[in-house]
Write a protein that holds these residues in place. Structure first.
Motif, PDB file in Angstrom:
ATOM      1  N   ARG A  60     -12.524  11.861  38.653  1.00 38.37           N
ATOM      2  CA  ARG A  60     -13.055  10.498  38.602  1.00 38.37           C
ATOM      3  C   ARG A  60     -13.918  10.284  37.366  1.00 38.37           C
ATOM      4  NH1 ARG A  60     -15.607   9.515  44.487  1.00 38.37           N
ATOM      5  NH2 ARG A  60     -16.276   7.572  43.483  1.00 38.37           N
ATOM      6  N   LEU A  61     -14.702  11.273  37.026  1.00 42.08           N
ATOM      7  CA  LEU A  61     -15.578  11.163  35.854  1.00 42.08           C
ATOM      8  C   LEU A  61     -14.760  11.163  34.560  1.00 42.08           C
ATOM      9  CD1 LEU A  61     -18.353  13.589  37.101  1.00 42.08           C
ATOM     10  CD2 LEU A  61     -18.624  11.125  36.747  1.00 42.08           C
ATOM     11  N   THR A  62     -13.637  11.876  34.567  1.00 42.24           N
ATOM     12  CA  THR A  62     -12.746  11.855  33.409  1.00 42.24           C
ATOM     13  C   THR A  62     -12.149  10.464  33.228  1.00 42.24           C
ATOM     14  OG1 THR A  62     -12.189  14.198  33.697  1.00 42.24           O
ATOM     15  CG2 THR A  62     -10.673  12.875  32.372  1.00 42.24           C
ATOM     16  N   ALA A  63     -11.736   9.846  34.339  1.00 42.16           N
ATOM     17  CA  ALA A  63     -11.165   8.497  34.285  1.00 42.16           C
ATOM     18  C   ALA A  63     -12.182   7.485  33.769  1.00 42.16           C
ATOM     19  CB  ALA A  63     -10.662   8.083  35.667  1.00 42.16           C
ATOM     20  N   GLU A  64     -13.464   7.705  34.070  1.00 44.71           N
ATOM     21  CA  GLU A  64     -14.521   6.800  33.609  1.00 44.71           C
ATOM     22  C   GLU A  64     -14.883   7.041  32.146  1.00 44.71           C
ATOM     23  OE1 GLU A  64     -18.053   6.907  35.917  1.00 44.71           O
ATOM     24  OE2 GLU A  64     -17.159   5.887  37.641  1.00 44.71           O
ATOM     25  N   GLY A  65     -14.511   8.192  31.614  1.00 47.29           N
ATOM     26  CA  GLY A  65     -14.858   8.489  30.235  1.00 47.29           C
ATOM     27  C   GLY A  65     -16.172   9.228  30.068  1.00 47.29           C
ATOM     28  N   LEU A  66     -16.779   9.628  31.176  1.00 51.00           N
ATOM     29  CA  LEU A  66     -18.036  10.370  31.082  1.00 51.00           C
ATOM     30  C   LEU A  66     -17.809  11.826  30.693  1.00 51.00           C
ATOM     31  CD1 LEU A  66     -20.113   9.022  34.099  1.00 51.00           C
ATOM     32  CD2 LEU A  66     -20.737   8.919  31.692  1.00 51.00           C
ATOM     33  N   VAL A  67     -16.654  12.367  31.050  1.00 55.97           N
ATOM     34  CA  VAL A  67     -16.303  13.730  30.668  1.00 55.97           C
ATOM     35  C   VAL A  67     -14.877  13.712  30.134  1.00 55.97           C
ATOM     36  CG1 VAL A  67     -17.803  14.722  32.445  1.00 55.97           C
ATOM     37  CG2 VAL A  67     -15.377  14.391  32.944  1.00 55.97           C
ATOM     38  N   ARG A  68     -14.503  14.781  29.473  1.00 54.32           N
ATOM     39  CA  ARG A  68     -13.129  14.890  28.985  1.00 54.32           C
ATOM     40  C   ARG A  68     -12.562  16.246  29.369  1.00 54.32           C
ATOM     41  NH1 ARG A  68     -12.206  17.473  24.088  1.00 54.32           N
ATOM     42  NH2 ARG A  68     -14.028  18.428  23.108  1.00 54.32           N
TER      43      ARG A  68
END
Length: 228
Positions: A60-68
């Motif tokens: 979910r955090l990857t989809a938000e752009g907070l992590v890669r």
């Protein structure tokens, strides 16, 4: 599907939500530094859950752009170099003012809804001091998205959203001084006025000033990148 399986899936869902909220808060607060690698096992142990909900939280955090996610290496907290930021805001300085100019001529913008969003942002940030940066970020995203959608260019909103990610907007608001945020909020009201007047030159000019002011709000005086 058995009742036991349903309960287990529900428990995993709650654990994933908990892990997501906790890791997200750590990233946005700066507790997790840009570039830091996030290890599933370490996160699971520190949060008190299994790896499965941590894995879902990181998705979910990857989809938000907070992590890669980097293949064969893992998940890393997203970071932006000063060059990355300059590129992003240079694109914004072209695309958003142009979209605002178009919106001033189409008559498609919902001025009442736009004005309501501007007023709500004032309430969330009284005196230029946000009480809820997440809500302010979402309201701001809605405001800008409404203008772009009113441009009558079906691809423009998608192009801009692919360039400007929520964490970057959050970061911008978290860096504003009260004076800078009050100025930004005032720009929103002026944008409503320019669009109501159907004046493309005025609307374009205000949006360009708005974007450039946002760029300077996230830079330190010496030009170095500010910490997230």
């Amino acid at each position: 599907m058995s009742d036991r399986t349903t309960l287990r899936e529900a428990d995993n869902g709650h654990a994933a939500d908990h892990a997501y909220r906790l890791i997200r808060e750590q990233i946005l607060s700066g507790q997790r530094s840009p570039g830091e690698w996030l290890r599933e096992g370490e996160l699971a142990e520190s949060i008190g859950v299994s790896r499965t909900p941590v894995r879902e939280a990181l998705r979910r955090l990857t989809a938000e752009g907070l992590v890669r996610h980097e293949r064969n290496r893992g998940v890393q907290v997203q970071s932006w170099s000063i060059h990355d930021l300059d590129e992003i805001f240079s694109l914004r300085s072209v695309l958003e003012p142009w979209g605002c100019r178009l919106a001033a001529t189409t008559g498609a913008v919902d001025l009442d809804a736009l004005d309501s969003l501007a007023r709500r942002m004032d309430e969330v940030a009284p005196g230029g001091r946000p009480t809820d940066v997440d809500e302010l970020t979402e309201l701001n995203n809605q405001f800008h998205r409404m203008i772009l959608e009113a441009s009558d260019n079906s691809r423009l909103a998608g192009v801009v959203s692919s360039v400007i990610q929520m964490p970057l907007v959050w970061r911008t608001f978290s860096r504003y001084s009260p004076d800078a945020l009050r100025r930004s909020l005032a720009h929103h009201h002026e944008l409503v006025a320019a669009l109501a007047a159907a004046d493309p030159d005025w609307a374009e000019s205000v949006m360009r000033s708005h974007v450039r002011a946002a760029w300077h709000s996230i830079r330190l005086p010496d030009g170095d990148e500010a910490p997230a």
